[in-house]
Design an enzyme around this catalytic site. Structure first.
Site: not given
Ligand SMILES: Cc1cc2nc3c(=O)[nH]c(=O)nc-3n(C[C@H](O)[C@H](O)[C@H](O)COP(=O)(O)OP(=O)(O)OC[C@H]3O[C@@H](n4cnc5c(N)ncnc54)[C@H](O)[C@@H]3O)c2cc1C
Length: 385
Positions: A123, A363
Site C-alpha cells: 500500500a 503500478e
Molecule cells: C484496480 C486497482 C488496483 C490497484 N492496486 C494498488 C495496490 O495494490 N497498491 C497501491 O499502492 N496502489 C494500487 N493502485 C493504485 C494505482 O497504482 C494508481 O491508480 C496509479 O498509479 C495511477 O494513479 P491515479 O489513479 O491517482 O491516477 P493519476 O495519477 O491521477 O493520473 C491520472 C492521469 O494523469 C496522467 N498523469 C499524471 N501525472 C502525469 C505526468 N507527470 N505525466 C504524464 N501523465 C500524467 C496519468 O498517466 C493518468 O492518465 C491500484 C489501482 C487500481 C485502479
C-alpha cells in the site's frame, strides 16, 4: 516460439496452466459477475505450492525469481486476470520484506506467506498520491516501542483479504517522500480497519479496498529496513515487479487470441468460416505477433531482474508498457472478430477486454512509465561522448 525454459520452469508453468483450466475456467464468469474474492482458488494455488514459488528456500519457499513468478501469473491470467492479480499482489506485498527484512522478520512472516495461509498486500497509493506517489500523507509517528499510523490508503489490491500489509508512511513528515518508511501492519492490529470496497470495470473478482489507520500502534520491529528509505524501496520494488504486470498482460492477450481464433474458425458468414477472410487473418496475425513480442520482452525483463542487474528501470517499464498496450489492442480486436457474440457477457472476450484496461493504469500508468523510459534514454545520451 521456444524460450528454452528449464525443467523446473516448465513444471511450474504447466502446473499453473492445469490449475487455471481445471479450477478457474469453470467459475471465472460467476466470480466476475458476483465480484467475489476467489478464496477457493487461492486455496487450490496454496495446496499446489504456488505461493512458495516467489519465497526463498530457507523460508519454506521454492526460491524462484521474477521469471518463475511471471510464468505462474501469465498462465493464471490467460484464464482469469482477477485470480492472477490476487496471487501476484501477494508476491508484491512481501517483496520489501524479502529484500530489506531482518532474518527475524522473515522467519516470523514468510513461512505463512509461502504456504498460502496468509495473503499480503502493498500500500502506497492515497487520494492525494497516485502517479505522484511521493505526495503521501499517511503518518507513522515514533512513540515508545513502535509507530502510530494515521491516514488512508486507496485502491489496495487484496485489501481486506490479506493478513499482512506493507504500508509506506511518513516517519518524518517534515521531509516529504524522504521521510517515508516501509512498515508491516497485521490485519487485526487495533486502529486498522477497511474502508470502501471498490466496484470495478474489470478484474472484478479481485479485492480493491481502502485501508484506514486511526491511531494504529505498530511494534517497532515491524519497520522494514532503515527509516526514511520507504519511497526508494517502493520505487525499486516496482522496478522488479512490473514484468509481473507484463506477464498478466501477456496471459490475458493470449487467452483473447485463442478465443478469437476458435471463434473465427467456427463462425460461418457468406458460406465460409470468417478465418478465411483476409482482413480477419491480418488482424489475427498482428495480434499473434504482438503477443509473442510482448512475451519475449516480459521474459527478457524478468531475466534481467533475476540477473541482479543494478538498473532495471528501463527493461521493466518497457515490458509493462508494451505488454499492457498489447493486451488492450488484442482483447479489443478479439471482441471485434467475435462480433456481437464477443460483446456478450456469456462469451469470455468482453471480460478480457475489461480486465486488460487496468494493466495500462496500475503500478505506474503507461504515460508515467514512458516518462521513466525517456529519462533513462536521456541519461544514456548524457553519458555518450
Ligand atoms: C484496480 C486497482 C488496483 C490497484 N492496486 C494498488 C495496490 O495494490 N497498491 C497501491 O499502492 N496502489 C494500487 N493502485 C493504485 C494505482 O497504482 C494508481 O491508480 C496509479 O498509479 C495511477 O494513479 P491515479 O489513479 O491517482 O491516477 P493519476 O495519477 O491521477 O493520473 C491520472 C492521469 O494523469 C496522467 N498523469 C499524471 N501525472 C502525469 C505526468 N507527470 N505525466 C504524464 N501523465 C500524467 C496519468 O498517466 C493518468 O492518465 C491500484 C489501482 C487500481 C485502479
Amino acid at each position: 516460439m521456444d524460450y528454452f525454459l528449464n525443467e523446473n520452469q516448465q513444471t511450474i508453468k504447466s502446473l499453473a496452466r492445469r490449475l487455471a483450466e481445471e479450477r478457474v475456467l469453470p467459475v471465472r464468469a460467476e466470480l466476475d459477475e458476483k465480484e467475489e474474492f476467489p478464496w477457493a482458488i487461492i486455496k487450490d494455488l496454496a495446496d499446489a505450492d504456488l505461493f512458495r514459488v516467489f519465497v526463498p528456500e530457507e523460508f519454506e519457499g521454492l526460491g524462484g525469481g521474477c521469471l518463475e513468478l511471471c510464468l505462474v501469473v501469465e498462465e493464471l491470467s490467460r484464464v482469469c486476470s482477477a485470480v492472477a492479480v490476487s496471487y501476484a499482489a501477494s508476491a508484491l506485498g512481501c517483496m520489501t520484506l524479502m529484500e530489506y527484512g531482518t532474518e527475524e522478520q522473515k522467519r516470523k512472516f514468510l513461512p505463512d506467506i509461502a504456504s498460502g495461509q496468509k495473503l499480503t498486500a502493498f500500500a502506497i497509493t492515497e487520494p492525494t498520491a497516485g502517479s505522484d506517489a511521493g505526495n503521501i500523507k499517511t503518518t507513522a509517528d515514533k512513540v515508545e516501542g513502535g509507530y502510530v499510523l494515521n491516514g488512508t490508503k486507496q485502491f489496495i489490491t487484496n485489501g481486506g483479504e490479506a493478513e499482512i500489509y506493507t504500508v509506506i508512511a511518513l516517519t518524518d513528515k517534515t521531509r516529504g517522500a524522504r521521510g517515508a518508511s516501509a512498515i508491516l501492519v497485521e490485519k487485526d492490529t487495533p486502529g486498522f480497519t477497511f474502508g470502501k470496497k471498490e466496484k470495478k470495470m474489470g478484474i472484478r473478482a479481485s479485492a480493491t479496498r481502502e485501508l484506514v489507520f486511526r491511531n494504529c500502534l505498530v511494534p517497532e520491529e515491524n519497520l522494514l529496513g532503515r527509516p526514511g528509505l520507504g519511497f526508494i524501496q517502493a520505487m525499486k520494488l516496482f522496478d522488479r515487479s512490473r514484468p509481473g504486470i507484463g506477464a498478466q498482460a501477456v496471459g490475458v492477450a493470449q487467452g483473447a487470441l485463442e478465443a478469437a481464433v476458435d471463434y473465427a474458425q467456427q463462425r460461418i458468414q457468406f458460406d465460409r468460416p470468417i478465418i478465411s477472410i483476409g482482413v480477419v487473418q491480418n488482424m489475427l496475425a498482428d495480434m499473434a505477433i504482438h503477443v509473442e513480442a510482448a512475451r519475449a520482452l516480459v521474459y527478457a525483463a524478468a531475466k534481467t531482474v533475476d540477473s541482479g542487474a543494478k538498473n532495471v528501470t528501463e527493461a521493466s517499464a518497457m515490458s509493462k508498457v508494451f505488454a499492457s498496450d498489447t493486451a488492450m489492442m488484442v482483447t479489443t480486436n478479439a471482441v471485434q472478430i467475435c462480433g456481437g457474440t464477443g460483446y456478450m457477457r456469456d462469451f469470455p472476450v468482453e471480460k478480457m477486454m475489461r480486465d486488460a484496461k487496468i494493466l495500462q493504469i496500475y503500478e505506474g500508468t503507461n504515460q508515467i512509465l514512458r516518462n521513466a523510459i525517456a529519462i533513462e534514454l536521456r541519461k544514456r545520451k548524457a553519458r555518450t561522448p
